[in-house]
Scaffold this motif. Structure first.
Motif, PDB file in Angstrom:
ATOM      1  N   UNK A 114     -10.083 -16.471 -11.174  1.00 26.14           N
ATOM      2  CA  UNK A 114      -9.225 -15.324 -10.884  1.00 26.14           C
ATOM      3  C   UNK A 114      -7.778 -15.799 -10.823  1.00 26.14           C
ATOM      4  N   UNK A 115      -6.978 -15.330 -11.776  1.00 22.08           N
ATOM      5  CA  UNK A 115      -5.585 -15.740 -11.875  1.00 22.08           C
ATOM      6  C   UNK A 115      -4.733 -14.884 -10.934  1.00 22.08           C
ATOM      7  N   UNK A 116      -3.953 -15.553 -10.097  1.00 22.35           N
ATOM      8  CA  UNK A 116      -3.075 -14.889  -9.137  1.00 22.35           C
ATOM      9  C   UNK A 116      -1.619 -15.076  -9.563  1.00 22.35           C
ATOM     10  N   UNK A 117      -0.717 -14.290  -9.029  1.00 24.79           N
ATOM     11  CA  UNK A 117       0.705 -14.601  -9.205  1.00 24.79           C
ATOM     12  C   UNK A 117       0.990 -16.008  -8.694  1.00 24.79           C
ATOM     13  N   UNK A 118       1.864 -16.727  -9.358  1.00 26.87           N
ATOM     14  CA  UNK A 118       2.121 -18.116  -9.006  1.00 26.87           C
ATOM     15  C   UNK A 118       2.607 -18.294  -7.579  1.00 26.87           C
ATOM     16  N   UNK A 119       2.037 -19.314  -6.915  1.00 26.75           N
ATOM     17  CA  UNK A 119       2.493 -19.697  -5.586  1.00 26.75           C
ATOM     18  C   UNK A 119       2.188 -18.715  -4.478  1.00 26.75           C
ATOM     19  N   UNK A 120       1.145 -17.905  -4.627  1.00 29.53           N
ATOM     20  CA  UNK A 120       0.806 -16.932  -3.579  1.00 29.53           C
ATOM     21  C   UNK A 120       0.285 -17.601  -2.312  1.00 29.53           C
ATOM     22  N   UNK A 121      -0.282 -18.770  -2.462  1.00 26.87           N
ATOM     23  CA  UNK A 121      -0.607 -19.530  -1.266  1.00 26.87           C
ATOM     24  C   UNK A 121      -2.083 -19.718  -0.999  1.00 26.87           C
ATOM     25  N   UNK A 122      -2.306 -20.636  -0.077  1.00 22.62           N
ATOM     26  CA  UNK A 122      -3.636 -21.137   0.282  1.00 22.62           C
ATOM     27  C   UNK A 122      -4.541 -20.036   0.812  1.00 22.62           C
ATOM     28  N   UNK A 123      -4.079 -19.301   1.818  1.00 18.68           N
ATOM     29  CA  UNK A 123      -4.956 -18.312   2.443  1.00 18.68           C
ATOM     30  C   UNK A 123      -5.106 -17.050   1.597  1.00 18.68           C
TER      31      UNK A 123
END
Length: 305
Positions: A114-123
């Motif tokens: 699942x690709x997220x926006x870059x740098x959205x974070x760990x949690x």
């Protein structure tokens, strides 16, 4: 109701029912009974029954457990993790939450990326990964871990099935269990309470599992009940500095244990200049995490030891 016969009174009381006239899903009431100079007060729990949530556990471990991880700019390590997983569990589903700035498609079978926006974070990544789990349990691993012949997922499932009240069972990473307790002293409404994260703090051992002990938090390698952890969630405000915080938010809501008889390996650290820029957060990130703790959890002090 009136009677001079104790036997008749008991019969009448046996037929008394209570019906709430105001709808509420979880509240209480007090019922008073007076008899001559005697008074009896009964607490009533008013609770809306909930629907059960059942899982099809199928016929083997792959129907019980989904492996979940979060990756960020470490595709080399992720591919090694996948290879090691397939050596021992070739058909188990792996869910990958990926917030790399430049994503790389993972094409291995039984891997859901699942690709997220870059740098959205760990949690934020943890929340996404867990939200896609459809099995009763998920196994959380870091993207640079390494499955070995000591990574017996079935052994963790055995503990969870034997103790239905458990929500999370941690193992060890290269021999390090990294468990902790969270003694909490409630404070008043004005100043808040005090929380102490006590490393290696344990409670009682678990019957029939001598290498398992009750704790409040565990290492990044753990098996969890999907529905239980989903109710607690991982605070997406925590992007780079986060792990214990989920267990802090789940204190009193998650039953947690740590077991020393199941372990996973860790890959040798390799140079990754791009990843290293984000690996060690700035002091401002640490300060923000503490500010969030003090506000959200209404604390006046946090102790680490």
């Amino acid at each position: 109701m009136e009677t001079e016969s104790l036997e008749e009174l008991n019969k009448l009381l046996a037929k008394v029912t209570y019906t709430s006239t105001v709808y509420h899903i979880h509240t209480g009431d007090l019922v008073n009974f007076l008899f001559e100079h005697h008074q009896a007060v009964f607490p009533i729990v008013i609770r809306q029954p909930t629907l059960p949530v059942l899982y099809d556990v199928g016929t083997d471990i792959n129907d019980h457990v989904t492996v979940a991880t979060k990756t960020f700019m470490r595709y080399k390590e992720l591919k090694v993790l996948i290879s090691s997983l397939r050596r021992y569990y070739k058909d188990m589903t792996l869910i990958v939450a990926d917030d790399s700035f430049e994503s790389e498609k993972i094409t291995e079978e039984n891997v859901q990326q699942y690709i997220m926006p870059g740098g959205q974070g760990w949690f934020a990544g943890r929340n996404l990964a867990v939200s896609q789990v459809t099995t009763k349990y998920f196994l959380w691993v870091d993207d640079d871990f390494l499955f070995t012949d000591q990574t017996k997922i079935e052994a963790l499932v055995e503990v969870m099935e034997a103790i239905p009240e458990l929500d999370v069972v941690g193992g060890s990473v290269t021999g390090n269990q990294f468990y902790f307790s969270l003694p909490y002293e409630e404070g008043d409404e004005l100043t808040g309470g005090c929380l102490h994260r006590k490393s290696n703090g344990t409670f009682n051992s678990i019957p029939n599992f001598p290498r398992c002990h009750m704790v409040n938090g565990v290492v990044n390698f753990f098996l969890a009940r999907t529905d239980a952890v989903s109710r607690v969630r991982f605070d997406p405000k925590l992007k780079r500095v986060a792990h214990s915080e989920m267990f802090m938010d789940g204190l009193g809501r998650l039953m947690v244990a740590s077991c020393g008889h199941v372990s996973i390996g860790h890959q040798p650290r390799s140079a990754n200049a791009d990843y290293a820029k984000f690996r060690h957060p700035a002091q401002s990130k640490m300060e923000y995490k503490n500010q969030l703790h003090f506000f959200k959890n209404h604390l006046k002090c946090i102790l680490y030891g």
